[in-house]
Enzyme design. Sequence first.
Site, PDB file in Angstrom:
ATOM      1  N   LYS A   1       0.643   3.893  -7.150  1.00  0.00           N
ATOM      2  CA  LYS A   1       1.202   5.096  -7.744  1.00  0.00           C
ATOM      3  C   LYS A   1      -0.037   5.306  -8.857  1.00  0.00           C
ATOM      4  O   LYS A   1      -0.131   6.536  -9.234  1.00  0.00           O
ATOM      5  CB  LYS A   1       2.270   4.680  -8.472  1.00  0.00           C
ATOM      6  CG  LYS A   1       3.422   4.125  -7.623  1.00  0.00           C
ATOM      7  CD  LYS A   1       4.890   3.792  -8.291  1.00  0.00           C
ATOM      8  CE  LYS A   1       4.879   2.814  -9.292  1.00  0.00           C
ATOM      9  NZ  LYS A   1       4.600   1.465  -8.590  1.00  0.00           N
TER      10      LYS A   1
ATOM     11  N   ARG B   1      13.430   4.098 -12.738  1.00  0.00           N
ATOM     12  CA  ARG B   1      13.484   2.771 -12.225  1.00  0.00           C
ATOM     13  C   ARG B   1      14.691   2.476 -11.817  1.00  0.00           C
ATOM     14  O   ARG B   1      14.753   1.520 -11.124  1.00  0.00           O
ATOM     15  CB  ARG B   1      12.928   1.755 -13.085  1.00  0.00           C
ATOM     16  CG  ARG B   1      11.488   1.810 -13.541  1.00  0.00           C
ATOM     17  CD  ARG B   1      10.361   1.664 -12.319  1.00  0.00           C
ATOM     18  NE  ARG B   1       9.588   0.576 -12.261  1.00  0.00           N
ATOM     19  CZ  ARG B   1       8.535   0.288 -12.603  1.00  0.00           C
ATOM     20  NH1 ARG B   1       7.931   1.449 -13.237  1.00  0.00           N
ATOM     21  NH2 ARG B   1       7.814  -0.631 -12.684  1.00  0.00           N
TER      22      ARG B   1
ATOM     23  N   ARG C   1      -6.114  -7.038  -7.861  1.00  0.00           N
ATOM     24  CA  ARG C   1      -6.268  -6.018  -8.850  1.00  0.00           C
ATOM     25  C   ARG C   1      -6.743  -6.746 -10.197  1.00  0.00           C
ATOM     26  O   ARG C   1      -6.394  -7.693 -10.629  1.00  0.00           O
ATOM     27  CB  ARG C   1      -4.678  -5.574  -9.132  1.00  0.00           C
ATOM     28  CG  ARG C   1      -4.852  -4.443 -10.345  1.00  0.00           C
ATOM     29  CD  ARG C   1      -3.659  -3.734 -10.463  1.00  0.00           C
ATOM     30  NE  ARG C   1      -2.543  -4.130 -10.713  1.00  0.00           N
ATOM     31  CZ  ARG C   1      -1.359  -3.566 -10.929  1.00  0.00           C
ATOM     32  NH1 ARG C   1      -1.137  -2.124 -10.612  1.00  0.00           N
ATOM     33  NH2 ARG C   1      -0.148  -4.085 -11.159  1.00  0.00           N
TER      34      ARG C   1
ATOM     35  N   ARG D   1      -3.665  -8.574 -14.600  1.00  0.00           N
ATOM     36  CA  ARG D   1      -2.165  -8.611 -15.543  1.00  0.00           C
ATOM     37  C   ARG D   1      -1.444  -9.858 -15.383  1.00  0.00           C
ATOM     38  O   ARG D   1      -1.492 -10.392 -14.368  1.00  0.00           O
ATOM     39  CB  ARG D   1      -1.518  -7.362 -14.971  1.00  0.00           C
ATOM     40  CG  ARG D   1      -2.028  -5.930 -15.500  1.00  0.00           C
ATOM     41  CD  ARG D   1      -1.297  -4.805 -14.906  1.00  0.00           C
ATOM     42  NE  ARG D   1       0.014  -4.845 -14.562  1.00  0.00           N
ATOM     43  CZ  ARG D   1       0.610  -3.825 -13.951  1.00  0.00           C
ATOM     44  NH1 ARG D   1       0.191  -2.787 -13.668  1.00  0.00           N
ATOM     45  NH2 ARG D   1       2.141  -3.971 -13.552  1.00  0.00           N
TER      46      ARG D   1
ATOM     47  N   ARG E   1       9.464  -8.479  -8.891  1.00  0.00           N
ATOM     48  CA  ARG E   1       9.343  -6.943  -9.243  1.00  0.00           C
ATOM     49  C   ARG E   1       9.702  -6.266  -7.865  1.00  0.00           C
ATOM     50  O   ARG E   1      10.248  -5.329  -7.913  1.00  0.00           O
ATOM     51  CB  ARG E   1       7.916  -6.547  -9.773  1.00  0.00           C
ATOM     52  CG  ARG E   1       7.649  -7.058 -10.927  1.00  0.00           C
ATOM     53  CD  ARG E   1       6.159  -7.255 -11.332  1.00  0.00           C
ATOM     54  NE  ARG E   1       5.219  -6.055 -11.145  1.00  0.00           N
ATOM     55  CZ  ARG E   1       3.926  -6.012 -10.960  1.00  0.00           C
ATOM     56  NH1 ARG E   1       3.217  -7.102 -11.004  1.00  0.00           N
ATOM     57  NH2 ARG E   1       3.029  -4.913 -10.956  1.00  0.00           N
TER      58      ARG E   1
HETATM   59  P1  AP5 Z   1      -2.071   0.593  -8.163  1.00  0.00           P
HETATM   60  O1  AP5 Z   1      -2.550   1.981  -8.105  1.00  0.00           O
HETATM   61  O2  AP5 Z   1      -2.471  -0.023  -9.718  1.00  0.00           O
HETATM   62  O3  AP5 Z   1      -0.477   0.394  -7.910  1.00  0.00           O
HETATM   63  P2  AP5 Z   1       0.916   0.724  -8.728  1.00  0.00           P
HETATM   64  O4  AP5 Z   1       1.625   1.212  -7.652  1.00  0.00           O
HETATM   65  O5  AP5 Z   1       0.392   1.599 -10.001  1.00  0.00           O
HETATM   66  O6  AP5 Z   1       1.232  -0.693  -9.315  1.00  0.00           O
HETATM   67  P3  AP5 Z   1       1.919  -1.110 -10.581  1.00  0.00           P
HETATM   68  O7  AP5 Z   1       1.795  -2.694 -10.366  1.00  0.00           O
HETATM   69  O8  AP5 Z   1       1.338  -0.914 -11.658  1.00  0.00           O
HETATM   70  O9  AP5 Z   1       3.307  -0.601 -10.375  1.00  0.00           O
HETATM   71  P4  AP5 Z   1       4.652  -1.446 -11.154  1.00  0.00           P
HETATM   72  O10 AP5 Z   1       5.475  -0.241 -10.794  1.00  0.00           O
HETATM   73  O11 AP5 Z   1       4.851  -2.716 -10.692  1.00  0.00           O
HETATM   74  O12 AP5 Z   1       4.166  -1.588 -12.803  1.00  0.00           O
HETATM   75  P5  AP5 Z   1       3.983  -0.510 -13.815  1.00  0.00           P
HETATM   76  O13 AP5 Z   1       2.688  -0.783 -14.584  1.00  0.00           O
HETATM   77  O14 AP5 Z   1       4.594   0.874 -13.770  1.00  0.00           O
HETATM   78  O15 AP5 Z   1      -2.872  -0.280  -7.144  1.00  0.00           O
HETATM   79  C1  AP5 Z   1      -2.877  -1.785  -6.969  1.00  0.00           C
HETATM   80  C2  AP5 Z   1      -3.944  -2.147  -6.581  1.00  0.00           C
HETATM   81  O16 AP5 Z   1      -4.188  -1.765  -5.116  1.00  0.00           O
HETATM   82  C3  AP5 Z   1      -5.350  -1.876  -7.502  1.00  0.00           C
HETATM   83  O17 AP5 Z   1      -5.977  -2.638  -7.521  1.00  0.00           O
HETATM   84  C4  AP5 Z   1      -5.869  -0.586  -6.592  1.00  0.00           C
HETATM   85  O18 AP5 Z   1      -7.071  -0.352  -6.684  1.00  0.00           O
HETATM   86  C5  AP5 Z   1      -5.517  -1.030  -5.198  1.00  0.00           C
HETATM   87  N1  AP5 Z   1      -5.058   0.191  -4.529  1.00  0.00           N
HETATM   88  C6  AP5 Z   1      -4.312   1.202  -4.593  1.00  0.00           C
HETATM   89  N2  AP5 Z   1      -4.357   2.171  -3.543  1.00  0.00           N
HETATM   90  C7  AP5 Z   1      -4.989   1.197  -2.469  1.00  0.00           C
HETATM   91  C8  AP5 Z   1      -5.258   1.978  -1.122  1.00  0.00           C
HETATM   92  N3  AP5 Z   1      -4.774   2.937  -0.626  1.00  0.00           N
HETATM   93  N4  AP5 Z   1      -6.101   0.830  -0.430  1.00  0.00           N
HETATM   94  C9  AP5 Z   1      -6.545  -0.326  -0.825  1.00  0.00           C
HETATM   95  N5  AP5 Z   1      -6.076  -0.538  -2.124  1.00  0.00           N
HETATM   96  C10 AP5 Z   1      -5.498   0.293  -2.978  1.00  0.00           C
HETATM   97  O19 AP5 Z   1       5.300  -1.216 -14.605  1.00  0.00           O
HETATM   98  C11 AP5 Z   1       5.228  -2.601 -15.467  1.00  0.00           C
HETATM   99  C12 AP5 Z   1       6.456  -3.048 -15.905  1.00  0.00           C
HETATM  100  O20 AP5 Z   1       6.660  -2.359 -16.919  1.00  0.00           O
HETATM  101  C13 AP5 Z   1       7.325  -2.988 -14.904  1.00  0.00           C
HETATM  102  O21 AP5 Z   1       7.486  -4.153 -14.198  1.00  0.00           O
HETATM  103  C14 AP5 Z   1       8.729  -3.222 -15.878  1.00  0.00           C
HETATM  104  O22 AP5 Z   1       8.704  -4.493 -16.563  1.00  0.00           O
HETATM  105  C15 AP5 Z   1       8.094  -2.272 -17.005  1.00  0.00           C
HETATM  106  N6  AP5 Z   1       8.348  -0.832 -16.840  1.00  0.00           N
HETATM  107  C16 AP5 Z   1       7.750   0.261 -16.493  1.00  0.00           C
HETATM  108  N7  AP5 Z   1       8.280   1.456 -16.439  1.00  0.00           N
HETATM  109  C17 AP5 Z   1       9.617   1.205 -16.843  1.00  0.00           C
HETATM  110  C18 AP5 Z   1      10.741   1.868 -16.743  1.00  0.00           C
HETATM  111  N8  AP5 Z   1      10.978   3.294 -16.372  1.00  0.00           N
HETATM  112  N9  AP5 Z   1      12.071   1.185 -16.956  1.00  0.00           N
HETATM  113  C19 AP5 Z   1      12.093  -0.168 -17.194  1.00  0.00           C
HETATM  114  N10 AP5 Z   1      10.819  -0.838 -17.292  1.00  0.00           N
HETATM  115  C20 AP5 Z   1       9.799  -0.415 -16.798  1.00  0.00           C
END
Ligand code: AP5
Length: 211
Positions: free
Chosen positions: A13, A87, A122, A155, A166
């Site tokens: 994402k 979410r 990552r 992270r 998660r």
């Molecule tokens: P990356 O692009 O970083 O993946 P992502 O989908 O953004 O993953 P996140 O772990 O950031 O998502 P998340 O939803 O768990 O966490 P968030 O930060 O939103 O890619 C991942 C890896 O793969 C990277 O190394 C990249 O280089 C590689 N990659 C990407 N695409 C690729 C491809 N096509 N091929 C190969 N490699 C690839 O949230 C974190 C925490 O915050 C949550 O757990 C929660 O506690 C809180 N939070 C956030 N939003 C809310 C909300 N709305 N409500 C409540 N809590 C919330």
Amino acid sequence: MNIIILGPPGAGKGTQSKLISQQLSMLHISTGDMLRQAIAQQSAIGQIAEQYINEGNLIPDDVMVKLLLDKINQHNNQSVIIDGFPRNLHQAEVLAESEFVVDLVIELYSEDEDIIERLSGRRVHLASGRTYHSKFKPPLVDGIDDLTGEALVQRDDDNIRVISQRLKLYHSMIRPIRDFYQNSPVTYKRLQASGSVASVQQCFVEMLQAN
Ligand code: AP5
């Protein structure tokens, strides 16, 4: 056009949102990045958020809704791509009741094994949110951010125990969100996230052009 990108942790994402927002001059709002910045600054929200994130749980809805709507309201003339919100069903409903108009929702999907490989490898530059991967997107110098020369870190929530939590949470939440949007006027599309970054980006752009 305002877009929401959904998907399991590690689906790409953040990677895709950054690329698309740069390509199309859109504002990228990542709730995860906002929370990590708040933690780094030790703000009141950061102090609430840290434990939830490190356990793989969701921050309470009232905190998240205010954080997101405040951010949107600061940029109310620019097209937005939102990564990390909603979410759960309640967040989707509150967003729909706000003045913010969602035009398109894209749900990335991927196998859990691919997710685990992506998250385990990552590495991030916390200050900017720039993301690397030891195998799929290595930095120029191991462990160092390409632009600033600062250290990359893993992270705290990218360990197998928290990744499992998660993923479990995501799988329990996505169906009601999908049903909500599919029963609304908003266009809802699904995109296989297991190809290369470039091929997923290409499909993403084609979906935007078709909308
Ligand atoms: P990356 O692009 O970083 O993946 P992502 O989908 O953004 O993953 P996140 O772990 O950031 O998502 P998340 O939803 O768990 O966490 P968030 O930060 O939103 O890619 C991942 C890896 O793969 C990277 O190394 C990249 O280089 C590689 N990659 C990407 N695409 C690729 C491809 N096509 N091929 C190969 N490699 C690839 O949230 C974190 C925490 O915050 C949550 O757990 C929660 O506690 C809180 N939070 C956030 N939003 C809310 C909300 N709305 N409500 C409540 N809590 C919330």
